[in-house]
Design a protein around this motif. Sequence first.
Motif, short mmCIF file in Angstrom:
data_model
loop_
_atom_site.label_atom_id
_atom_site.label_comp_id
_atom_site.label_asym_id
_atom_site.label_seq_id
_atom_site.Cartn_x
_atom_site.Cartn_y
_atom_site.Cartn_z
N MET A 1 56.87 16.12 18.77
CA MET A 1 55.67 16.93 19.35
C MET A 1 54.60 17.14 18.30
O MET A 1 53.34 17.08 18.40
CB MET A 1 56.22 18.32 20.06
CG MET A 1 55.04 19.05 20.36
SD MET A 1 54.69 18.44 22.08
CE MET A 1 53.17 19.55 22.48
N LEU A 2 55.16 17.84 17.12
CA LEU A 2 54.21 18.08 15.88
C LEU A 2 53.43 16.79 15.39
O LEU A 2 52.41 16.79 15.23
CB LEU A 2 55.08 18.84 14.80
CG LEU A 2 54.25 19.47 13.80
CD1 LEU A 2 53.61 20.62 14.29
CD2 LEU A 2 54.98 19.71 12.70
N ASN A 3 54.40 15.74 15.46
CA ASN A 3 53.70 14.36 14.92
C ASN A 3 52.90 14.04 15.96
O ASN A 3 51.69 13.60 15.39
CB ASN A 3 55.07 13.50 15.15
CG ASN A 3 55.27 12.69 14.00
OD1 ASN A 3 53.98 12.70 13.01
ND2 ASN A 3 56.50 12.32 13.71
N TYR A 4 53.05 14.08 17.35
CA TYR A 4 51.94 13.67 18.17
C TYR A 4 50.66 14.42 18.08
O TYR A 4 49.52 13.93 18.12
CB TYR A 4 52.40 14.13 19.59
CG TYR A 4 51.64 13.87 20.56
CD1 TYR A 4 51.46 12.61 21.28
CD2 TYR A 4 50.91 15.03 21.38
CE1 TYR A 4 50.55 12.48 22.47
CE2 TYR A 4 50.11 14.83 22.37
CZ TYR A 4 49.71 13.42 22.94
OH TYR A 4 48.97 13.23 23.64
N ILE A 5 50.86 15.89 17.97
CA ILE A 5 49.40 16.73 17.73
C ILE A 5 48.69 16.24 16.33
O ILE A 5 47.58 15.96 16.38
CB ILE A 5 50.05 18.19 17.62
CG1 ILE A 5 50.36 18.72 18.72
CG2 ILE A 5 48.75 18.89 17.30
CD1 ILE A 5 51.05 19.87 18.97
N ILE A 6 49.51 15.85 15.22
CA ILE A 6 48.87 15.56 14.20
C ILE A 6 48.16 14.40 14.23
O ILE A 6 47.15 14.30 13.96
CB ILE A 6 49.88 15.69 12.78
CG1 ILE A 6 50.49 16.72 12.47
CG2 ILE A 6 49.46 14.94 11.76
CD1 ILE A 6 51.84 16.78 11.47
N ARG A 7 48.71 13.51 14.84
CA ARG A 7 47.99 12.16 15.10
C ARG A 7 46.82 12.37 16.05
O ARG A 7 45.84 11.75 15.80
CB ARG A 7 49.15 11.05 15.68
CG ARG A 7 48.87 9.65 15.34
CD ARG A 7 49.57 8.45 15.84
NE ARG A 7 49.71 8.92 17.20
CZ ARG A 7 51.10 8.94 17.78
NH1 ARG A 7 52.13 8.80 16.84
NH2 ARG A 7 51.18 8.75 18.93
N ARG A 8 46.93 13.17 17.05
CA ARG A 8 45.83 13.24 17.96
C ARG A 8 44.51 13.91 17.16
O ARG A 8 43.46 13.70 17.35
CB ARG A 8 46.04 14.18 19.00
CG ARG A 8 47.02 13.70 20.10
CD ARG A 8 46.61 12.39 20.79
NE ARG A 8 45.06 12.32 21.13
CZ ARG A 8 44.65 11.43 21.97
NH1 ARG A 8 45.18 10.27 21.97
NH2 ARG A 8 43.48 11.45 22.14
N VAL A 9 45.08 14.85 16.24
CA VAL A 9 44.11 15.80 15.51
C VAL A 9 43.48 14.70 14.53
O VAL A 9 42.09 14.65 14.36
CB VAL A 9 44.53 16.79 14.62
CG1 VAL A 9 43.54 17.25 13.62
CG2 VAL A 9 45.05 17.87 15.57
N GLY A 10 44.18 13.76 13.81
CA GLY A 10 43.36 12.59 13.21
C GLY A 10 42.69 11.99 13.71
O GLY A 10 41.51 11.58 13.37
#
Lengths: 327, 382
Positions: free
Chosen positions: A1-10
């Motif tokens: 989940m955290l990974n996903y959020i970081i990628r979306r923010v990127g």
Amino acid sequence: MLNYIIRRVGYAFVTLIFVAIIGFIIIELPPGSYLDFRLRELRTMGGDYSTDMIAALEQRYGVNDPVHVKFWKWFSNFVQGDFGWSFRYERSVSSLLGARIGFTLLVSISSLIFSWVVAILVGVYSATHRYTIPDYLITVFQFIGLAVPGFLLALVLMIFAQRTLGMEVGGLFSARYRDAPWSWPKFIDLLKHLWIPVVVIAASGTAWLSRVMRGNLLDVLNMQYVQTARSKGLKEEKVIWKHAVRNALHPLVMVFGMSFPAIISGQTVIAIVLNLPTIGPIFVNALLQQDMYLAVTFLMFQAMLLVVGNLVADIALAWLDPRIQFE
Amino acid sequence: MADVISVPVTAESDVREPTSDVGEMSQGKLIWLRFRRNRLAMGGLVTLILLYLAVGFAGFLAPNNYLQQNLEYIHGRPSPITFIGPECRFRLRPYTFGVTTELDQAAFKWVYVVDESVKLPIRFFVRGDTYSLFGFRTDLHLFGVDAPHRLYLWGADSLGRDVFARTLMGGQVSMTVGLVGVALTIFLGSVLGTMSGYFGGVIDDMMQRVVEIIQSFPTIPLWAALAAALPNISETFTMLHRYLLITVILSLVNWTGLARQLRAKVMSYRQADFTSAALVAGASNARIIFIHMLPNAASHIIVVSALSVPGMILGETALSFLGLGILPPMVSWGTLLRDTQQVATVVQHPWLIIPGAGVIIAVLAFSVLGDGLRDAVDPYSI
């Protein structure tokens, strides 16, 4: 989940950089900006002061530099919070923006909440009362809501408010509170004025969202788990709200990313008719008068609101629906 | 729909009844049959045909030329119309009254007084202002009153120009902006969407990023910024150029939606047996795209396009309303509605808001037409 959020923010950041490049080029495109006008004015004035001023302006905005240098000068300052100077208003862009961004957010977010609450209620009602007279009436209103240009609706509502309700219309405050410090009566006054812009801006979005909601819910109502819920003797409202509506909401969250731009876009025009202290009217004026640093900053801020809105929608959807995979 | 659903079955098995021609129906005919049953959508189609005829023959239908100023009838009311003839008896021929201009001594304003003693019959095929219709110059109007009087069905604007004529002429721009824009949308959307879905890989990735970036601009601010970047009207850059570029600007955002949908369609066709068969038979990529995929997606393209026309009409209206779209003396519904920016003006001269009705009717008609088409393109669904 955290990974996903970081990628979306990127992703969002990369998109914003491209938006900045394209936005800058579009605004830079037409010849004869307000800056050129000011420089010409200074040159005809002559004198030491003017020469220094011209040199300083040329240095700060890279007047004689190629586009990419100009862009970089603007962008590096933009990131640090220096948005440049509005030559039309003789004020820094950030001071103009600061005064208006709060009201823009207030109007946009109120419209958003209004349209979602109304759309879900109306959508559920018309789906559960399909092919009845209220459902047909709602359909008619939905079509009209989509077809009437926002500024026309704003005009009609203003005339109605002025003539029938005897209200003072336009703006977000009555004249006597406009420059007054914040107080309880001023807040009440704001609420009295807020409903017209909120209703007008939300109208087309509400029409469209309630249509989507109706369709979703109709699909879900045919599902077997709804039948199961009914057959085990649950109350109808519980079946609808606990089982069906919850599942019909997911696609709606997915289109959140589309309803937010519609609101930002719509309020640009409506704000002019309603004379709202938001960034819409000043943006259009800046475009008409080629006050480019003002225009490009406002375009960027509107795009930023939108990208952030999309980001929130993506994350909310991931949160709500465990079936979404984060690869 | 039972009879229609059975079509593919009879067509495939060889027990076709010789007398029945049901099996011969083409896809297009099936769509039309289904579309015709949708009364709302048919209503939209008829409304659109009537609207296009009206704006196409605008010069002939309107009793005045849309540019003809009349400084003696500024903000004049719509002409009153009665069926009571000069002898105070009912006549089938409508009459209007003469108007005299008087100075209001108290308010120092010109006021227009209807002179009921002067009855003007409204005649068919009268000669009036000259205009050009499809390249021919003529002065024949469908109806009007005898010169020097003028008939103002929907009143006059701030320069005494006929709002009825201006609304019809404005429709020529507003109702074609959508069509020209849609043509461009179809072109850009189908080329880029098909490429993206068919070739996949890097092309697809790049295309998706481009679409995402375009969609991260709020539409009206982006349109406004682009329109502000257009050059001023001059010898080399005429109003027609501006009009065309405005349609380009509108479709610049619009194609992304079609491209996305088409990409998904083409991706699913790529998995289909008919594509594999064509590949095995040695067909080129171009052949597969143009002969096998695009015809399959055609109905989808038409539906998406029809549904995107309203957005374009509303977009042009908003831009022109802001003073960034079509510029005077060219008229569109948006430029006409610029006169209504002040609430006070609308309260005093409510007829100035009539062009807004044109927008609403056109957008509604296109919406129901698009919805009807969407329901009709899939003749095998129930």
